[in-house]
Design a protein around this motif. Structure first.
Motif, PDB file in Angstrom:
ATOM      1  N   ALA A 161      33.184  63.670  34.941  1.00  0.00           N
ATOM      2  CA  ALA A 161      32.180  64.415  35.697  1.00  0.00           C
ATOM      3  C   ALA A 161      32.762  65.198  36.871  1.00  0.00           C
ATOM      4  CB  ALA A 161      31.102  63.465  36.202  1.00  0.00           C
ATOM      5  N   GLY A 162      33.917  64.774  37.382  1.00  0.00           N
ATOM      6  CA  GLY A 162      34.547  65.498  38.465  1.00  0.00           C
ATOM      7  C   GLY A 162      34.044  65.175  39.853  1.00  0.00           C
ATOM      8  N   GLY A 163      32.994  64.377  39.975  1.00  0.00           N
ATOM      9  CA  GLY A 163      32.468  64.031  41.290  1.00  0.00           C
ATOM     10  C   GLY A 163      33.421  63.147  42.074  1.00  0.00           C
ATOM     11  N   GLN A 164      33.384  63.279  43.398  1.00  0.00           N
ATOM     12  CA  GLN A 164      34.243  62.481  44.264  1.00  0.00           C
ATOM     13  C   GLN A 164      33.489  61.298  44.840  1.00  0.00           C
ATOM     14  OE1 GLN A 164      36.441  64.534  47.232  1.00  0.00           O
ATOM     15  NE2 GLN A 164      37.190  66.092  45.815  1.00  0.00           N
ATOM     16  N   ALA A 165      34.232  60.224  45.104  1.00  0.00           N
ATOM     17  CA  ALA A 165      33.627  59.030  45.681  1.00  0.00           C
ATOM     18  C   ALA A 165      34.597  58.382  46.652  1.00  0.00           C
ATOM     19  CB  ALA A 165      33.260  58.032  44.586  1.00  0.00           C
ATOM     20  N   LEU A 166      34.032  57.844  47.713  1.00  0.00           N
ATOM     21  CA  LEU A 166      34.787  56.996  48.623  1.00  0.00           C
ATOM     22  C   LEU A 166      34.857  55.605  48.007  1.00  0.00           C
ATOM     23  CD1 LEU A 166      33.013  57.982  51.964  1.00  0.00           C
ATOM     24  CD2 LEU A 166      35.237  58.787  51.140  1.00  0.00           C
ATOM     25  N   VAL A 167      35.918  54.890  48.290  1.00  0.00           N
ATOM     26  CA  VAL A 167      36.047  53.506  47.838  1.00  0.00           C
ATOM     27  C   VAL A 167      36.017  52.620  49.075  1.00  0.00           C
ATOM     28  CG1 VAL A 167      37.492  51.825  46.648  1.00  0.00           C
ATOM     29  CG2 VAL A 167      37.365  54.184  45.812  1.00  0.00           C
ATOM     30  N   PHE A 168      35.164  51.602  49.041  1.00  0.00           N
ATOM     31  CA  PHE A 168      35.034  50.655  50.142  1.00  0.00           C
ATOM     32  C   PHE A 168      35.567  49.302  49.704  1.00  0.00           C
ATOM     33  CE2 PHE A 168      31.988  53.870  51.260  1.00  0.00           C
ATOM     34  CZ  PHE A 168      32.045  53.925  52.647  1.00  0.00           C
ATOM     35  N   GLY A 169      36.311  48.657  50.585  1.00  0.00           N
ATOM     36  CA  GLY A 169      36.741  47.281  50.390  1.00  0.00           C
ATOM     37  C   GLY A 169      35.958  46.393  51.331  1.00  0.00           C
ATOM     38  N   LEU A 170      35.427  45.300  50.810  1.00  0.00           N
ATOM     39  CA  LEU A 170      34.628  44.382  51.617  1.00  0.00           C
ATOM     40  C   LEU A 170      35.502  43.214  52.066  1.00  0.00           C
ATOM     41  CD1 LEU A 170      31.918  43.421  52.780  1.00  0.00           C
ATOM     42  CD2 LEU A 170      31.444  42.372  50.556  1.00  0.00           C
ATOM     43  N   THR A 171      35.686  43.099  53.368  1.00  0.00           N
ATOM     44  CA  THR A 171      36.376  41.950  53.936  1.00  0.00           C
ATOM     45  C   THR A 171      35.313  40.899  54.232  1.00  0.00           C
ATOM     46  OG1 THR A 171      38.092  43.354  54.881  1.00  0.00           O
ATOM     47  CG2 THR A 171      37.859  41.134  55.812  1.00  0.00           C
ATOM     48  N   ALA A 172      35.299  39.876  53.419  1.00  0.00           N
ATOM     49  CA  ALA A 172      34.252  38.848  53.511  1.00  0.00           C
ATOM     50  C   ALA A 172      34.510  37.912  54.680  1.00  0.00           C
ATOM     51  CB  ALA A 172      34.199  38.055  52.213  1.00  0.00           C
ATOM     52  N   ASP A 173      33.419  37.513  55.347  1.00  0.00           N
ATOM     53  CA  ASP A 173      33.532  36.473  56.360  1.00  0.00           C
ATOM     54  C   ASP A 173      32.731  35.233  55.983  1.00  0.00           C
ATOM     55  OD1 ASP A 173      30.829  37.084  57.303  1.00  0.00           O
ATOM     56  OD2 ASP A 173      31.732  38.711  58.445  1.00  0.00           O
ATOM     57  N   THR A 174      31.663  35.414  55.194  1.00  0.00           N
ATOM     58  CA  THR A 174      30.859  34.283  54.733  1.00  0.00           C
ATOM     59  C   THR A 174      30.448  34.539  53.296  1.00  0.00           C
ATOM     60  OG1 THR A 174      29.982  34.021  56.978  1.00  0.00           O
ATOM     61  CG2 THR A 174      28.833  32.847  55.227  1.00  0.00           C
ATOM     62  N   VAL A 175      30.518  33.493  52.487  1.00  0.00           N
ATOM     63  CA  VAL A 175      30.081  33.571  51.095  1.00  0.00           C
ATOM     64  C   VAL A 175      29.127  32.413  50.849  1.00  0.00           C
ATOM     65  CG1 VAL A 175      30.804  33.486  48.666  1.00  0.00           C
ATOM     66  CG2 VAL A 175      32.251  34.642  50.366  1.00  0.00           C
ATOM     67  N   PHE A 176      28.023  32.705  50.149  1.00  0.00           N
ATOM     68  CA  PHE A 176      27.064  31.680  49.754  1.00  0.00           C
ATOM     69  C   PHE A 176      26.970  31.648  48.238  1.00  0.00           C
ATOM     70  CE2 PHE A 176      25.553  32.993  53.928  1.00  0.00           C
ATOM     71  CZ  PHE A 176      25.259  31.791  54.540  1.00  0.00           C
ATOM     72  N   ALA A 177      26.793  30.447  47.689  1.00  0.00           N
ATOM     73  CA  ALA A 177      26.470  30.279  46.273  1.00  0.00           C
ATOM     74  C   ALA A 177      25.187  29.479  46.202  1.00  0.00           C
ATOM     75  CB  ALA A 177      27.589  29.557  45.538  1.00  0.00           C
ATOM     76  N   PHE A 178      24.219  29.983  45.456  1.00  0.00           N
ATOM     77  CA  PHE A 178      22.930  29.328  45.278  1.00  0.00           C
ATOM     78  C   PHE A 178      22.824  28.907  43.819  1.00  0.00           C
ATOM     79  CE2 PHE A 178      22.557  32.288  48.762  1.00  0.00           C
ATOM     80  CZ  PHE A 178      21.910  31.544  49.741  1.00  0.00           C
ATOM     81  N   GLN A 179      23.094  27.639  43.568  1.00  0.00           N
ATOM     82  CA  GLN A 179      23.054  27.096  42.214  1.00  0.00           C
ATOM     83  C   GLN A 179      21.624  26.718  41.875  1.00  0.00           C
ATOM     84  OE1 GLN A 179      26.015  24.071  42.118  1.00  0.00           O
ATOM     85  NE2 GLN A 179      26.337  24.271  39.931  1.00  0.00           N
ATOM     86  N   LYS A 180      21.208  27.078  40.634  1.00  0.00           N
ATOM     87  CA  LYS A 180      19.847  26.801  40.197  1.00  0.00           C
ATOM     88  C   LYS A 180      19.888  25.945  38.944  1.00  0.00           C
ATOM     89  CE  LYS A 180      19.598  31.197  40.208  1.00  0.00           C
ATOM     90  NZ  LYS A 180      19.230  32.592  39.995  1.00  0.00           N
TER      91      LYS A 180
END
Length: 169
Positions: free
Chosen positions: A139-158
């Protein structure tokens, strides 16, 4: 990256629940095709939208057009949340990754992230790296790439044993 042990929040977990293993969380992040990104508008209101993301070297990456709302929001305030998981109340694990997102411009890293997109999502998500951005091959479109530096992660088990596990990184 050394990951601390997850702690279970007994207020929101069944009495017999155990912390979700970190390896389960990373497997979910690697397998999930759709994520929801939450950013903060300049006036403080949240903005949520679905997107695709990949994990490279333990960090999540996503891309967006430079004029899109999420990019504009992140330019002003890097606070961000990526969420993925199951839409069922009866089974699955939801994962919430909180942290700071920043634009990535390093060519070698961008090439590896582009490779990860191709492997995970297929040829229609092929990007070339030019001048610190992704350029969509077809398509030729441009995009910025973001990196996420995590500080907190949650897991919700069901399911049989509801459990809320938290990691502070």
């Amino acid at each position: 990256m050394t990951i601390p042990a997850g702690t279970i929040d007994r207020r929101y977990s069944d009495g017999t629940a155990v912390p979700t293993p970190w390896t389960d969380v990373t497997a979910i992040l690697d397998a999930s095709q759709i994520f929801w990104v939450t950013t903060v508008r300049p006036d403080g209101r949240p903005h949520v939208t679905p997107l695709i993301a990949v994990r490279v070297d333990g960090r999540l990456y996503f891309s967006t057009g430079p004029e899109e709302r999420k990019a504009v929001n992140l330019e002003a305030n890097g606070a961000c949340v990526l969420t993925t998981g199951s839409n069922s109340i009866e089974y699955g694990t939801d994962v919430v990754v909180e942290g700071i997102a920043a634009v990535v411009t390093d060519r070698d890293l961008l090439e590896r992230v582009a490779d990860a997109y191709r492997v995970k999502y297929g040829r229609e998500w092929s990007f070339e790296v030019r001048e610190g951005r992704f350029v969509h091959t077809d398509a030729g479109g441009q995009a910025l790439v973001f990196g996420l530096t995590a500080d907190t992660v949650f897991a919700f088990q069901k399911g049989n044993a509801f459990a809320q596990t938290r990691w502070r990184l």
